[in-house]
Design an enzyme around this catalytic site. Structure first.
Site, PDB file in Angstrom:
ATOM      1  N   CYS A  30     -14.332 -12.632   8.750  1.00 20.66           N
ATOM      2  CA  CYS A  30     -13.784 -13.977   8.617  1.00 20.66           C
ATOM      3  C   CYS A  30     -14.224 -14.811   9.813  1.00 20.66           C
ATOM      4  O   CYS A  30     -14.493 -14.271  10.893  1.00 20.66           O
ATOM      5  CB  CYS A  30     -12.255 -13.921   8.539  1.00 20.66           C
ATOM      6  SG  CYS A  30     -11.473 -15.510   8.109  1.00 20.66           S
ATOM      7  N   CYS A  34      -6.619 -15.511  12.420  1.00 16.77           N
ATOM      8  CA  CYS A  34      -5.193 -15.808  12.235  1.00 16.77           C
ATOM      9  C   CYS A  34      -4.354 -14.654  12.763  1.00 16.77           C
ATOM     10  O   CYS A  34      -4.626 -13.492  12.471  1.00 16.77           O
ATOM     11  CB  CYS A  34      -4.898 -16.057  10.763  1.00 16.77           C
ATOM     12  SG  CYS A  34      -5.852 -17.413  10.053  1.00 16.77           S
ATOM     13  N   SER A 137      -5.772 -22.118   2.085  1.00 17.01           N
ATOM     14  CA  SER A 137      -4.718 -21.641   2.992  1.00 17.01           C
ATOM     15  C   SER A 137      -4.320 -22.739   3.968  1.00 17.01           C
ATOM     16  O   SER A 137      -5.153 -23.235   4.733  1.00 17.01           O
ATOM     17  CB  SER A 137      -5.198 -20.410   3.758  1.00 17.01           C
ATOM     18  OG  SER A 137      -5.470 -19.341   2.872  1.00 17.01           O
ATOM     19  N   CYS A 277       2.207 -10.511 -10.025  1.00 11.48           N
ATOM     20  CA  CYS A 277       2.355  -9.064 -10.204  1.00 11.48           C
ATOM     21  C   CYS A 277       3.540  -8.528  -9.416  1.00 11.48           C
ATOM     22  O   CYS A 277       4.131  -7.511  -9.797  1.00 11.48           O
ATOM     23  CB  CYS A 277       1.071  -8.347  -9.787  1.00 11.48           C
ATOM     24  SG  CYS A 277       0.623  -8.562  -8.046  1.00 11.48           S
ATOM     25  N   CYS A 298      -4.989  -1.828  -4.724  1.00 14.29           N
ATOM     26  CA  CYS A 298      -4.378  -3.149  -4.551  1.00 14.29           C
ATOM     27  C   CYS A 298      -4.934  -3.786  -3.290  1.00 14.29           C
ATOM     28  O   CYS A 298      -5.326  -3.092  -2.352  1.00 14.29           O
ATOM     29  CB  CYS A 298      -2.859  -3.003  -4.444  1.00 14.29           C
ATOM     30  SG  CYS A 298      -1.955  -4.530  -4.051  1.00 14.29           S
ATOM     31  N   ASP A 299      -4.943  -5.091  -3.266  1.00 13.87           N
ATOM     32  CA  ASP A 299      -5.390  -5.839  -2.094  1.00 13.87           C
ATOM     33  C   ASP A 299      -4.581  -5.473  -0.857  1.00 13.87           C
ATOM     34  O   ASP A 299      -5.095  -5.498   0.256  1.00 13.87           O
ATOM     35  CB  ASP A 299      -5.264  -7.336  -2.404  1.00 13.87           C
ATOM     36  CG  ASP A 299      -5.663  -8.204  -1.228  1.00 13.87           C
ATOM     37  OD1 ASP A 299      -6.714  -7.936  -0.628  1.00 13.87           O
ATOM     38  OD2 ASP A 299      -4.933  -9.161  -0.914  1.00 13.87           O
ATOM     39  N   CYS A 340      18.885  -0.977  -6.350  1.00 17.11           N
ATOM     40  CA  CYS A 340      18.141  -2.009  -7.086  1.00 17.11           C
ATOM     41  C   CYS A 340      18.388  -1.907  -8.588  1.00 17.11           C
ATOM     42  O   CYS A 340      18.523  -2.919  -9.278  1.00 17.11           O
ATOM     43  CB  CYS A 340      16.651  -1.889  -6.806  1.00 17.11           C
ATOM     44  SG  CYS A 340      16.188  -2.234  -5.094  1.00 17.11           S
ATOM     45  N   CYS A 349      13.426  -9.564 -10.592  1.00 16.50           N
ATOM     46  CA  CYS A 349      12.845  -9.154  -9.314  1.00 16.50           C
ATOM     47  C   CYS A 349      12.023  -7.867  -9.413  1.00 16.50           C
ATOM     48  O   CYS A 349      10.926  -7.766  -8.880  1.00 16.50           O
ATOM     49  CB  CYS A 349      13.955  -8.981  -8.283  1.00 16.50           C
ATOM     50  SG  CYS A 349      13.424  -8.324  -6.701  1.00 16.50           S
ATOM     51  N   CYS A 372      14.994  -8.197   0.520  1.00 12.77           N
ATOM     52  CA  CYS A 372      16.020  -8.134  -0.522  1.00 12.77           C
ATOM     53  C   CYS A 372      17.144  -9.148  -0.305  1.00 12.77           C
ATOM     54  O   CYS A 372      17.505  -9.883  -1.224  1.00 12.77           O
ATOM     55  CB  CYS A 372      16.594  -6.720  -0.607  1.00 12.77           C
ATOM     56  SG  CYS A 372      17.984  -6.555  -1.761  1.00 12.77           S
TER      57      CYS A 372
END
Length: 413
Positions: A30, A34, A137, A277, A298-299, A340, A349, A372
């Site tokens: 990048c 950040c 962003s 998601c 997953c990212d 939960c 949720c 939560c």
């Protein structure tokens, strides 16, 4: 059926008709630094890499993506690092490859998440001409944005990002603002929201909570550790931030300003599936592709444990539909604590994102979401208006009709 036919039939049944992959053509590279970025340190996974996706990986990815999709809409999602570091010629070639492998009747959507620093007239013309949806962003007004979004010289980036906003608007490029909510800007929800809505005149906004875990084994960026940095938004801050903006939005902005968080949650009250998601019952349909063809679950889980394989060796659909990935998806439900499961807001949720589920419940169970308490406070506030909007939609009306309902109630009270 013969055994091999049975196996092939079963494999076909486990293959999703569609899925989402975030492509990282520059890996973790990048042009910014950040403070809260969870991905910068992922370059440690590829110590000898030049972090540039080759033409071979680019073509195999696009070919596999279009071959695997069994629906008439395919999203090609470019992320980073910073994807614009690849240069425009890389994306021009991507357009040619998409036309080469696209099935008849398929609608193609290209999206890109960018910090905006490199955007110029040429980039914006390209985005407009190829119908790109851009995620930009931006964390709010100058002092709030520059608090953590700095370049490698530790200088703020606000003015350059605002220049990108104006370029996108001038060239009629569709874009939304992605605002990372941290411990600083979370204290100023009105200022942040009004800046986006009134000063920038942006209609699409998404808020992402910064939950930055302190790793036990150095600063890896992995999902480990049960403590968070001071930059992370606190649960009660997150809840109050959402509540403040929601109360403003529901009174005057529904149907005019689209806060993607609220739209995604409204789907839960309606009884359907939202576009996020993180609120789905299971995971596993949104993966990340590294610059060299490595595919991860997953990212947020670009870690050795969650590497599914490499698309240069295994067809992408086989990795996407593998038992390892399906188990990753099921784990979201299977590890949900009883705390939960008994919650009245489980339907909307679903425990939120697994990356944030590292706390313990009051009964000592694992996998409680760090956010939560904030989410629950927000759900309690939003419940009645959400139910009203859901009922309006079910009866053939529009969610924005709640504004006129509130107005009439105000006149008669």
């Amino acid at each position: 059926m013969h055994n091999d036919e049975v196996l092939n039939h079963c494999n076909m049944n486990t293959r999703p008709a569609s899925f989402h992959v975030m492509i990282k053509p520059t890996g973790a590279q990048c042009n910014l630094a950040c403070d809260y970025c969870f991905f910068l340190n992922k370059d440690q996974l590829y110590p000898k890499s030049d972090f540039r996706m080759s033409g071979e990986v680019q073509e195999v990815y696009i070919r596999d993506l279009f071959e695997a999709h069994q629906v008439p809409r395919v999203t090609v999602a470019w992320q980073g690092g910073e994807p614009t570091l690849m240069g425009l010629d890389f994306f021009r070639r991507s357009m040619l490859l998409q036309r080469k492998y696209c099935k008849a009747g398929t609608y193609i959507e290209n999206t890109m998440q960018t910090n905006g620093i490199l955007l110029n007239e040429e980039w914006c013309r390209f985005f407009h001409n190829n119908n790109f949806l851009i995620g930009l962003s931006l964390d709010g007004p100058k002092d709030l944005h520059d608090a953590f979004r700095k370049d490698k010289g530790r200088q703020g980036t606000f003015d350059r990002v605002i220049h990108a906003v104006r370029l996108l608007q001038e060239h009629a490029v569709e874009f939304n603002i992605l605002c990372s909510v941290n411990s600083k800007n979370a204290e100023y929800p009105f200022e942040v929201y009004h800046f986006f809505r009134d000063t920038l005149n942006t209609r699409y906004i998404q808020f992402i909570p910064i939950v930055e875990r302190i790793n036990k084994n150095g600063n890896t960026g992995f999902q480990e550790g049960d403590k968070v940095t001071e930059r992370s938004v606190r649960p009660e801050q997150w809840g109050e931030f959402l509540i403040t903006i929601f109360n403003e939005w529901v009174k005057r902005d529904v149907g005019q300003t689209f806060v993607l968080n609220f739209d995604a949650l409204l789907a839960g009250w309606i009884g359907g599936k939202g576009s996020f998601c993180i609120f789905s019952e299971t995971c596993g349909q949104a993966m990340a592709l590294e610059h060299n063809g490595d595919l991860y679950s997953c990212d947020h889980f670009v870690e050795p444990e969650y590497k599914l394989g490499n698309i240069m060796q295994t067809p992408m659909i086989e990795l996407v539909s593998s038992e390892k990935q399906r188990k990753f998806g099921r784990d979201k439900t299977d590890t949900l604590p009883q705390f939960c499961r008994k919650c009245e807001y489980l339907f909307v949720c679903n425990g939120e994102c697994p990356k944030n589920r590292f706390m313990k419940t009051p009964d000592g169970e694992s996998h409680l979401n760090y956010l939560c308490a904030g989410y629950k406070a927000f759900f309690e506030t939003a419940d009645q208006p959400m139910r009203i909007m859901a009922e309006l939609i079910k009866n053939g009306g529009l969610a924005k009709d709640i504004i006129s309902l509130d107005s009439r109630c105000g006149q008669t009270s």
